[in-house]
Design a protein around this motif. Structure first.
Motif, PDB file in Angstrom:
ATOM      1  N   THR A 153      30.374  46.133  29.328  1.00  0.00           N
ATOM      2  CA  THR A 153      31.027  45.853  30.603  1.00  0.00           C
ATOM      3  C   THR A 153      30.231  44.815  31.367  1.00  0.00           C
ATOM      4  OG1 THR A 153      31.951  48.093  30.756  1.00  0.00           O
ATOM      5  CG2 THR A 153      31.815  46.819  32.791  1.00  0.00           C
ATOM      6  N   LEU A 154      30.892  43.719  31.718  1.00  0.00           N
ATOM      7  CA  LEU A 154      30.294  42.660  32.530  1.00  0.00           C
ATOM      8  C   LEU A 154      31.233  42.412  33.694  1.00  0.00           C
ATOM      9  CD1 LEU A 154      29.387  40.246  29.587  1.00  0.00           C
ATOM     10  CD2 LEU A 154      27.816  41.794  30.762  1.00  0.00           C
ATOM     11  N   SER A 155      30.986  43.067  34.810  1.00  0.00           N
ATOM     12  CA  SER A 155      31.890  42.992  35.955  1.00  0.00           C
ATOM     13  C   SER A 155      31.114  42.695  37.232  1.00  0.00           C
ATOM     14  CB  SER A 155      32.658  44.314  36.131  1.00  0.00           C
ATOM     15  OG  SER A 155      33.480  44.573  35.008  1.00  0.00           O
ATOM     16  N   GLY A 156      31.742  41.899  38.096  1.00  0.00           N
ATOM     17  CA  GLY A 156      31.126  41.593  39.379  1.00  0.00           C
ATOM     18  C   GLY A 156      29.854  40.806  39.258  1.00  0.00           C
ATOM     19  N   LEU A 157      29.811  39.836  38.358  1.00  0.00           N
ATOM     20  CA  LEU A 157      28.590  39.054  38.161  1.00  0.00           C
ATOM     21  C   LEU A 157      28.421  37.951  39.195  1.00  0.00           C
ATOM     22  CD1 LEU A 157      28.479  38.658  34.272  1.00  0.00           C
ATOM     23  CD2 LEU A 157      27.646  40.520  35.701  1.00  0.00           C
ATOM     24  N   GLY A 158      29.442  37.729  40.017  1.00  0.00           N
ATOM     25  CA  GLY A 158      29.354  36.673  41.015  1.00  0.00           C
ATOM     26  C   GLY A 158      30.275  35.523  40.665  1.00  0.00           C
ATOM     27  N   PRO A 159      31.138  35.100  41.589  1.00  0.00           N
ATOM     28  CA  PRO A 159      32.142  34.081  41.283  1.00  0.00           C
ATOM     29  C   PRO A 159      31.576  32.721  40.916  1.00  0.00           C
ATOM     30  CG  PRO A 159      32.041  34.493  43.655  1.00  0.00           C
ATOM     31  CD  PRO A 159      31.191  35.529  43.012  1.00  0.00           C
ATOM     32  N   THR A 160      30.367  32.419  41.339  1.00  0.00           N
ATOM     33  CA  THR A 160      29.811  31.099  41.071  1.00  0.00           C
ATOM     34  C   THR A 160      29.172  30.983  39.691  1.00  0.00           C
ATOM     35  OG1 THR A 160      27.709  31.719  42.094  1.00  0.00           O
ATOM     36  CG2 THR A 160      29.382  30.706  43.519  1.00  0.00           C
ATOM     37  N   THR A 161      28.866  32.091  39.072  1.00  0.00           N
ATOM     38  CA  THR A 161      28.165  32.046  37.786  1.00  0.00           C
ATOM     39  C   THR A 161      28.882  32.789  36.672  1.00  0.00           C
ATOM     40  OG1 THR A 161      26.912  34.027  38.343  1.00  0.00           O
ATOM     41  CG2 THR A 161      25.939  31.905  38.933  1.00  0.00           C
ATOM     42  N   ALA A 162      29.801  33.692  37.010  1.00  0.00           N
ATOM     43  CA  ALA A 162      30.402  34.570  36.009  1.00  0.00           C
ATOM     44  C   ALA A 162      31.141  33.797  34.927  1.00  0.00           C
ATOM     45  CB  ALA A 162      31.342  35.565  36.687  1.00  0.00           C
ATOM     46  N   THR A 163      31.938  32.801  35.333  1.00  0.00           N
ATOM     47  CA  THR A 163      32.740  32.068  34.350  1.00  0.00           C
ATOM     48  C   THR A 163      31.855  31.407  33.304  1.00  0.00           C
ATOM     49  OG1 THR A 163      34.540  31.675  35.924  1.00  0.00           O
ATOM     50  CG2 THR A 163      34.400  30.208  34.023  1.00  0.00           C
ATOM     51  N   THR A 164      30.813  30.720  33.758  1.00  0.00           N
ATOM     52  CA  THR A 164      29.917  30.035  32.820  1.00  0.00           C
ATOM     53  C   THR A 164      29.204  31.022  31.919  1.00  0.00           C
ATOM     54  OG1 THR A 164      29.563  28.327  34.487  1.00  0.00           O
ATOM     55  CG2 THR A 164      28.034  28.395  32.639  1.00  0.00           C
ATOM     56  N   ALA A 165      28.719  32.115  32.486  1.00  0.00           N
ATOM     57  CA  ALA A 165      27.974  33.101  31.708  1.00  0.00           C
ATOM     58  C   ALA A 165      28.855  33.769  30.661  1.00  0.00           C
ATOM     59  CB  ALA A 165      27.383  34.149  32.642  1.00  0.00           C
ATOM     60  N   ILE A 166      30.035  34.214  31.065  1.00  0.00           N
ATOM     61  CA  ILE A 166      30.910  34.936  30.150  1.00  0.00           C
ATOM     62  C   ILE A 166      31.450  34.015  29.071  1.00  0.00           C
ATOM     63  CG2 ILE A 166      33.140  36.128  30.011  1.00  0.00           C
ATOM     64  CD1 ILE A 166      32.417  37.510  32.624  1.00  0.00           C
ATOM     65  N   ILE A 167      31.729  32.757  29.423  1.00  0.00           N
ATOM     66  CA  ILE A 167      32.154  31.791  28.406  1.00  0.00           C
ATOM     67  C   ILE A 167      31.101  31.671  27.312  1.00  0.00           C
ATOM     68  CG2 ILE A 167      32.358  29.293  28.013  1.00  0.00           C
ATOM     69  CD1 ILE A 167      34.075  29.124  30.504  1.00  0.00           C
ATOM     70  N   LEU A 197      37.058  35.004  37.176  1.00  0.00           N
ATOM     71  CA  LEU A 197      37.162  34.040  36.083  1.00  0.00           C
ATOM     72  C   LEU A 197      38.307  33.070  36.335  1.00  0.00           C
ATOM     73  CD1 LEU A 197      36.670  36.337  32.949  1.00  0.00           C
ATOM     74  CD2 LEU A 197      34.964  34.927  34.113  1.00  0.00           C
ATOM     75  N   THR A 198      38.058  31.812  36.107  1.00  0.00           N
ATOM     76  CA  THR A 198      39.060  30.782  36.323  1.00  0.00           C
ATOM     77  C   THR A 198      39.754  30.423  35.010  1.00  0.00           C
ATOM     78  OG1 THR A 198      37.474  28.987  35.963  1.00  0.00           O
ATOM     79  CG2 THR A 198      37.663  29.867  38.208  1.00  0.00           C
ATOM     80  N   ALA A 248      39.347  28.016  33.261  1.00  0.00           N
ATOM     81  CA  ALA A 248      38.407  27.435  32.301  1.00  0.00           C
ATOM     82  C   ALA A 248      37.977  28.432  31.232  1.00  0.00           C
ATOM     83  CB  ALA A 248      37.179  26.898  33.034  1.00  0.00           C
ATOM     84  N   ALA A 249      38.080  29.726  31.535  1.00  0.00           N
ATOM     85  CA  ALA A 249      37.665  30.754  30.576  1.00  0.00           C
ATOM     86  C   ALA A 249      38.743  31.079  29.563  1.00  0.00           C
ATOM     87  CB  ALA A 249      37.261  32.025  31.330  1.00  0.00           C
ATOM     88  N   VAL A 250      39.986  30.703  29.836  1.00  0.00           N
ATOM     89  CA  VAL A 250      41.113  31.081  28.973  1.00  0.00           C
ATOM     90  C   VAL A 250      40.941  30.598  27.535  1.00  0.00           C
ATOM     91  CG1 VAL A 250      43.591  30.837  28.591  1.00  0.00           C
ATOM     92  CG2 VAL A 250      42.711  31.296  30.890  1.00  0.00           C
ATOM     93  N   PRO A 251      40.636  29.303  27.292  1.00  0.00           N
ATOM     94  CA  PRO A 251      40.481  28.860  25.895  1.00  0.00           C
ATOM     95  C   PRO A 251      39.400  29.623  25.138  1.00  0.00           C
ATOM     96  CG  PRO A 251      40.602  26.977  27.384  1.00  0.00           C
ATOM     97  CD  PRO A 251      40.438  28.190  28.242  1.00  0.00           C
ATOM     98  N   HIS A 252      38.360  30.031  25.824  1.00  0.00           N
ATOM     99  CA  HIS A 252      37.274  30.754  25.161  1.00  0.00           C
ATOM    100  C   HIS A 252      37.678  32.192  24.859  1.00  0.00           C
ATOM    101  CE1 HIS A 252      34.412  27.460  26.026  1.00  0.00           C
ATOM    102  NE2 HIS A 252      35.143  27.307  27.123  1.00  0.00           N
ATOM    103  N   ILE A 253      38.473  32.799  25.740  1.00  0.00           N
ATOM    104  CA  ILE A 253      38.980  34.151  25.469  1.00  0.00           C
ATOM    105  C   ILE A 253      39.928  34.129  24.282  1.00  0.00           C
ATOM    106  CG2 ILE A 253      40.345  36.057  26.402  1.00  0.00           C
ATOM    107  CD1 ILE A 253      39.322  35.328  29.181  1.00  0.00           C
ATOM    108  N   THR A 254      40.852  33.178  24.274  1.00  0.00           N
ATOM    109  CA  THR A 254      41.810  33.090  23.161  1.00  0.00           C
ATOM    110  C   THR A 254      41.105  32.741  21.852  1.00  0.00           C
ATOM    111  OG1 THR A 254      42.272  30.773  23.718  1.00  0.00           O
ATOM    112  CG2 THR A 254      43.698  32.449  24.685  1.00  0.00           C
ATOM    113  N   LEU A 288      42.736  33.945  36.446  1.00  0.00           N
ATOM    114  CA  LEU A 288      43.170  33.234  35.247  1.00  0.00           C
ATOM    115  C   LEU A 288      44.539  32.581  35.434  1.00  0.00           C
ATOM    116  CD1 LEU A 288      42.072  35.842  32.568  1.00  0.00           C
ATOM    117  CD2 LEU A 288      40.820  33.823  33.341  1.00  0.00           C
ATOM    118  N   GLY A 289      45.322  33.091  36.362  1.00  0.00           N
ATOM    119  CA  GLY A 289      46.636  32.530  36.616  1.00  0.00           C
ATOM    120  C   GLY A 289      47.677  33.061  35.642  1.00  0.00           C
ATOM    121  N   GLN A 290      48.937  32.880  36.007  1.00  0.00           N
ATOM    122  CA  GLN A 290      50.029  33.357  35.169  1.00  0.00           C
ATOM    123  C   GLN A 290      50.053  32.642  33.822  1.00  0.00           C
ATOM    124  OE1 GLN A 290      53.806  33.363  37.174  1.00  0.00           O
ATOM    125  NE2 GLN A 290      54.976  33.791  35.326  1.00  0.00           N
TER     126      GLN A 290
END
Length: 289
Positions: free
Chosen positions: A92-106, A127-128, A130-136, A156-158
């Protein structure tokens, strides 16, 4: 302490670091404990404000508002590699901070390849897209063995959610996916007019989850049947010096494969190797020595 000889005596199964601060040194130390750990099953980093004090080998002092965790690739890479070399089944990686979470989780998603990881939660990170391609990319690769994935309460958006659901077409392990509250403020009605409705996306996701669950049960059933018959043919007859039936091993394996048509060739090979080894037989009596 946990990495010391005394600390290793404690067979910890769950680690929950909630609402605390972790810098890159702490994360590196945590990675050393997780590395090759066979008792730890669950790691939860929730509401953790990750502050980095060292960036790519250069000294850097960061205040609480300067969470550059995602940029400290060495610490992130060490943590991901440690999970890969452990028996952790829930991360579980939750609430890591909006400014760093996307880069870290990617960066973590790009390195994850643990066959024991069955549950991954990356919710509440902002997560914005930008993380979608890495999740897929992760869920459609052979590196993914996750059965439950949660990425709710992000941005992530619709379109991003639909991309992930569409990628599930090429994934056969996910049987539970949570994707609630992923609105993107920058996404307009014009941007999403060519997308399916939320109800259609949900129906598609549920259908794919049912497909994967059905397939998983079928594979488990066929694997058990294949093991049962392989034991008799590959190990049983091998113990009889004058076996009445002598068939080339290639033909034996080909015939056995019909008991498990849903399994891949590599899965069948692993079962054949397990079934033909005496070391895998259960002990009938306790050791007297």
């Amino acid at each position: 302490f946990l990495c010391s000889a005394v600390g290793r005596r404690y067979q910890i199964e769950e680690m929950d670091l909630h609402n605390c601060g972790i810098d890159d040194d702490t994360l590196t130390a945590l990675s050393k404990y997780v590395q090759n750990n066979v008792s730890l099953k669950s790691i939860q980093l929730q509401q953790v404000r990750l502050a980095v004090s060292r960036l790519m080998g250069r000294a850097k002092i960061c205040g609480p508002s300067q969470n550059n965790f995602g940029q400290c690739l060495d610490s992130v890479a060490a943590f991901a590699d440690a999970v890969n070399n452990s028996r952790v089944s829930a991360l579980t990686l939750s609430g890591l901070g909006p400014t760093t979470a996307t880069t870290a989780i990617i960066h973590i998603l790009d390195r994850l390849e643990s066959p024991f990881l069955h549950e991954l939660t990356i919710s509440y990170n902002g997560l914005t897209a930008a993380a979608v391609p890495h999740i897929t990319s992760y869920i459609t690769s052979s590196r993914c063995h996750v059965r439950t994935m949660k990425f709710s309460a992000n941005k992530l958006g619709q379109r991003g959610v639909w991309s992930i659901v569409s990628a599930m077409e090429r994934n056969y392990s996910l049987i539970s996916v949570e994707s609630y509250s992923n609105d993107d403020e920058d996404e307009t009605a014009v941007d999403t007019e060519d997308l399916p409705t939320a109800a259609e996306v949900l129906n598609r996701k549920n259908m794919l989850q049912r497909r994967n669950d059905t397939y998983r049960k079928q594979v488990e059933r066929e694997a058990l049947d294949l093991l049962r018959y392989s034991r008799v043919l590959l190990l049983g007859l091998a113990q009889i010096p004058q076996a009445p039936l002598v068939i080339p091993i290639e033909i034996q394996l080909h015939v056995l494969a019909f008991f498990a048509p849903s399994l891949t060739d590599s899965q069948r090979v692993r079962i054949f190797q397990y079934a033909s080894s005496k070391a895998t037989l259960p002990r009938l009596l306790p050791s007297l020595t």
